[in-house]
Design a protein around this motif. Structure first.
Motif, PDB file in Angstrom:
ATOM      1  N   ASN A  55       1.049  14.658   0.705  1.00 56.29           N
ATOM      2  CA  ASN A  55       1.992  14.519   1.824  1.00 56.29           C
ATOM      3  C   ASN A  55       1.900  15.687   2.803  1.00 56.29           C
TER       4      ASN A  55
ATOM      5  N   ALA B 205       0.887   9.670  -5.040  1.00 61.88           N
ATOM      6  CA  ALA B 205       1.181  11.008  -4.507  1.00 61.88           C
ATOM      7  C   ALA B 205       1.945  11.820  -5.551  1.00 61.88           C
TER       8      ALA B 205
ATOM      9  N   LYS C 276      -3.983  11.907   2.632  1.00 61.65           N
ATOM     10  CA  LYS C 276      -3.088  10.745   2.485  1.00 61.65           C
ATOM     11  C   LYS C 276      -3.768   9.471   2.983  1.00 61.65           C
ATOM     12  N   THR C 277      -4.519   9.584   4.068  1.00 61.85           N
ATOM     13  CA  THR C 277      -5.231   8.432   4.613  1.00 61.85           C
ATOM     14  C   THR C 277      -6.327   7.963   3.665  1.00 61.85           C
TER      15      THR C 277
ATOM     16  N   VAL D 132       0.790   4.340  -2.529  1.00 57.56           N
ATOM     17  CA  VAL D 132       0.506   5.708  -2.075  1.00 57.56           C
ATOM     18  C   VAL D 132       1.589   6.656  -2.571  1.00 57.56           C
ATOM     19  N   ASP D 133       2.838   6.246  -2.450  1.00 59.71           N
ATOM     20  CA  ASP D 133       3.951   7.098  -2.919  1.00 59.71           C
ATOM     21  C   ASP D 133       3.857   7.332  -4.429  1.00 59.71           C
TER      22      ASP D 133
ATOM     23  N   ASP E 135       0.832  -1.206   0.000  1.00 61.61           N
ATOM     24  CA  ASP E 135       0.000   0.000   0.000  1.00 61.61           C
ATOM     25  C   ASP E 135       0.866   1.256   0.000  1.00 61.61           C
ATOM     26  N   LYS E 136       1.929   1.230   0.801  1.00 60.33           N
ATOM     27  CA  LYS E 136       2.801   2.409   0.895  1.00 60.33           C
ATOM     28  C   LYS E 136       3.455   2.708  -0.449  1.00 60.33           C
TER      29      LYS E 136
ATOM     30  N   VAL F 158      -6.092   2.888  -2.376  1.00 64.62           N
ATOM     31  CA  VAL F 158      -5.121   1.999  -3.031  1.00 64.62           C
ATOM     32  C   VAL F 158      -5.222   0.576  -2.487  1.00 64.62           C
TER      33      VAL F 158
ATOM     34  N   VAL G 232      -6.260   8.290   0.415  1.00 66.32           N
ATOM     35  CA  VAL G 232      -5.571   7.636  -0.702  1.00 66.32           C
ATOM     36  C   VAL G 232      -5.140   6.227  -0.296  1.00 66.32           C
ATOM     37  N   ALA G 233      -4.679   6.073   0.950  1.00 65.30           N
ATOM     38  CA  ALA G 233      -4.263   4.750   1.434  1.00 65.30           C
ATOM     39  C   ALA G 233      -5.432   3.764   1.407  1.00 65.30           C
TER      40      ALA G 233
END
Length: 729
Positions: free
Chosen positions: A256, A244, A262-263, A240-241, A236-237, A269, A265-266
């Motif tokens: 960011n 982003a 960001k949450t 997300v990157d 997931d990270k 994804v 988007v997490a």
């Protein structure tokens, strides 16, 4: 009493219970089979599990996740810094352990990781109790095989604070293996070659591989290896990157700089990743992500595999290490059982299958296998259920040594000893012997700190042995001290007891090997004095020294576990918060009940109760409802439970006469119906009785006459009939 197994996950928790001659995975209050592992804090109460997930986005700074990965650690542990990337609440130091600082009931408060886990386990306890309708006490809780002593102790402390009795803290893959083996009826016999299975568990936050050998009625873990930072959240990270950077370039929004964005988007994804497990590509679309801008994108499976290639390169490392520890090769393995959400990722499945050179097996439920194994383990240990005998032989993950100060009377004495080696069977007990003239201390620690998860303190505990003194009759003689060190079912080390022994000289018979040999050759030979060894009939003896236990040695210990006073204080604080939560819930229920009653009664005044009230009474009721509604949405928004009850009583007082007349009318109608029904029933009974009598009379009239004696004569002969018998003459 319930028998409960708890699969404590970093993302969610599953609860297994033994019932209906099997294991059931129970559902929570929202009918989900897994409960989010989250604890949140609000202005009035705590949010636990599903409630915490519901308000997570709007309450990020006061919501704590990854509970099991925080316990037993310090704020300086590098692993805690990694966890902070996935936890939205700020982590802080609390008396040497890690915890979280949150705003609860309008105040900044700090809670240790152990307290947070206890809160969550309390929620799991209540969920299980509500579903089973039984008190929940005995449980088995899963934990990663890489948990060190301090983490295991913290988990046990949290369960005790929550009012749970942990029968066993079981390693995740050991629970999976138990659930697999205990239901098999075709396992090899004790004298046959064992069945060798590799269990691969890749979950939300970590990856564990275990080699397990099965024989009838037992399992033995031969090797376990793990990657603590390989799981769904790492995929997931990476996603997300990626998004982003894409959103920043395409839509000019930088997630960011915004934790809420960001949450979101997490969460998006994670859904995209699941779609890609079964599809070649998947879309992502989020409305009003930041600055009122909508964002969208598309990801292909090939792109995802490229993103996570650094992770995929580590897929086979735990497998290689587990086989090495078990002293086996891939071709020695009979089956590879896949468990955990991430084992659905096609690229991971392909690489593991190629490593072993055979197809993978999916006979277990990938999401619920651990919970089922925990429930089986609890059933085995609990007296409530009868379960097929099944032995579990787990292994030690990290080597443990004892160290002590050298005795001044023994200049060449060693001062350390590795007592439990990696791969030793667990649980296990060792007896340590010391020669001392005075009380002494010893410490337990991990002998290879570099193997521990993160830079944890390798220290396990300090144990003081009291009551040691020299022999009063001979000051030069040492007291021989024996200490019982045990690595128990939970994987926790303790020095359980101590005692001292003395060398005592005793006489024992001397076995005559020659005579014994002759006796074996001729078992029927007559026994004589000579055969017993001497002419006078006495058995020859010899003097030998043996150690005889003479008394106990008092022990005191200091470990990472909370002391009884600290646990009692934490349990009291937890109970107080539980009662506050309950009051808030009850208050909210009364508020909702009052609101629903206002709307219901308003609709009924001109409908249901129209014929039972005057215009004045209707106006009075409507006025009261309007005033109460105004109060409810203004001053009554944060009223107490008692105030809502009082307002409800006021409405019922005003509407009572009208409702009473309506109920009286209903009662009259009910009584009238009952009377009509009773009369009808009496009439039916009378008709049935009359019909019965009529049928009986009819049967009596149709009954044939009994035969009588007759005499008949004829001209050519005579026939005589008597009592129905005919005789010709």
């Amino acid at each position: 009493m319930s028998v409960v197994g708890i699969d404590l996950g970093a993302q969610s928790t599953k609860i297994g219970v033994a019932r209906n001659k099997g294991i059931d995975i129970i559902t929570n209050e929202t009918s989900n089979r897994q409960t989010p592992s989250l604890v949140g804090f609000g202005p009035k109460s705590r949010y636990l599990g599903e409630a915490a997930k519901t308000q997570e986005i709007s309450n990020l700074k006061n919501t704590v996740s990854s509970l099991k990965r925080l316990i037993g650690r310090t704020i300086n542990d590098p692993e805690v810094a990694i966890e902070q990337e996935f936890i939205t609440a700020p982590l802080v130091d609390i008396n040497g352990t890690v915890g979280a600082e949150v705003t609860y009931r309008g105040e900044k408060q700090k809670f240790t990781a152990t307290q947070l886990l206890a809160m969550y386990l309390g929620k799991i306890r209540d969920t299980a109790a509500k579903e089973t309708r039984l008190a929940v006490s005995d449980v088995v809780i899963s934990c990663p095989a890489w948990f060190a002593d301090s983490q295991r102790r913290a988990a046990l402390d949290a369960a005790e604070i929550a009012g749970l009795k942990t029968l066993r803290l079981i390693n995740d893959n050991t629970a999976i293996a138990l659930g697999y083996g205990i239901t098999k009826t075709d396992l090899p016999e004790a004298d046959q070659k064992p069945r060798r299975i590799v269990f691969v568990d890749i979950g939300y936050s970590d990856y564990t591989a275990s080699v397990v050998e099965f024989k009838k009625g037992e399992l033995a873990v031969k090797g376990t290896a793990f990657d603590r930072h390989f799981g769904g959240r790492d995929f997931d990270k990476a996603l997300v990157d990626h998004f982003a950077a894409e959103f920043k370039e395409k839509f000019k929004v930088d997630i960011n700089t915004n934790l809420k964005a960001k949450t979101r988007v997490a969460a998006a994804v994670e859904k995209l990743k699941k779609i890609l497990s079964a599809n070649a590509q998947a879309p992502i679309s989020i409305e009003s992500l930041m600055d009122d801008k909508d964002v969208r994108g598309v990801m292909k499976r090939e792109e995802l595999e490229t993103l996570i290639e650094p992770l995929l390169q580590r897929v086979t490392l735990p497998l290689e290490q587990a086989l090495k520890d078990a002293k086996l090769k891939p071709e020695d393995i009979d089956s590879i059982e896949m468990v955990g959400g991430c084992t659905r990722v096609p690229s991971i499945k392909d690489r593991i299958s190629k490593f072993f050179g055979k197809p993978l097996s999916y006979t277990l439920n990938q999401d619920e296998a651990i919970a089922r194994g925990c429930a089986f383990a609890c059933a085995i240990l609990s007296p409530v259920f009868r379960v097929r005998d099944f032995s579990i032989h787990d292994i030690v993950s990290y080597p443990i040594e004892f160290t002590w100060e050298q005795s001044p009377d023994i200049p060449d004495e060693d001062t350390n000893l590795e007592v439990f080696k990696t791969g030793n069977v667990m649980p296990s007990t060792k007896i340590l012997t010391f020669y001392r003239k005075e009380p002494f201390d010893l410490e337990a620690k991990y002998s290879k700190p570099e193997m521990l998860p993160g830079k944890m303190n390798p220290w396990i505990g300090r144990f003081s042995v009291k009551g040691v003194k020299a022999n009063p009759n001979d000051k030069e003689h040492f007291m021989i001290c024996k200490l019982k060190a045990r690595l128990n079912l939970h994987g926790v080390l303790n020095v359980e007891s101590g005692y001292y022994v003395e060398d005592v000289e005793i006489e024992e018979p001397i076995p005559d090997e020659k005579k014994e040999g002759e006796a074996k050759k001729d078992p029927d030979a007559m026994e004589t004095d000579q055969a017993n060894g001497s002419a006078d009939g006495k058995t020859p003896t010899r003097k030998v020294k043996k150690q005889v236990r003479k008394g106990d040695l008092p022990l005191s210990s200091g470990t990472a576990s909370l002391d009884e006073a600290a646990k009692a204080a934490a349990a009291e604080a937890e109970n107080a918060m539980f009662m506050e939560d309950k009051l808030v819930t009850d208050t909210e229920d009364k508020k909702n009940e009052l609101e629903a009653y206002i709307y219901e009664l308003r609709a009924q005044v001109d409908d249901l109760y129209a014929d039972f009230s005057s215009d004045e009474e209707k106006a009075k009721i409507k006025d009261k409802l309007e005033k109460t509604e105004d109060w409810l949405y203004e001053d009554g928004e944060d009223a107490s439970k008692a105030q809502y009850i009082a307002k409800m009583d006021e409405i019922r007082f005003v509407a009572g006469p009208v409702i009473g007349r309506y109920n009286e009318k209903l009662e009259e109608e009910r009584q009238a119906r009952l009377k009509i029904e009773e009369e009808a029933a009496a009439k039916r009974r009378a008709e049935l009785e009359a019909r019965k009598k009529e049928e009986e009379a009819k049967k009596a009239a149709e009954k044939p006459a009994e035969p009588q004696d007759t005499e008949m004569s004829e001209a050519n002969g005579e026939t005589v009939k008597r009592e129905g018998v005919e005789e010709a003459k």
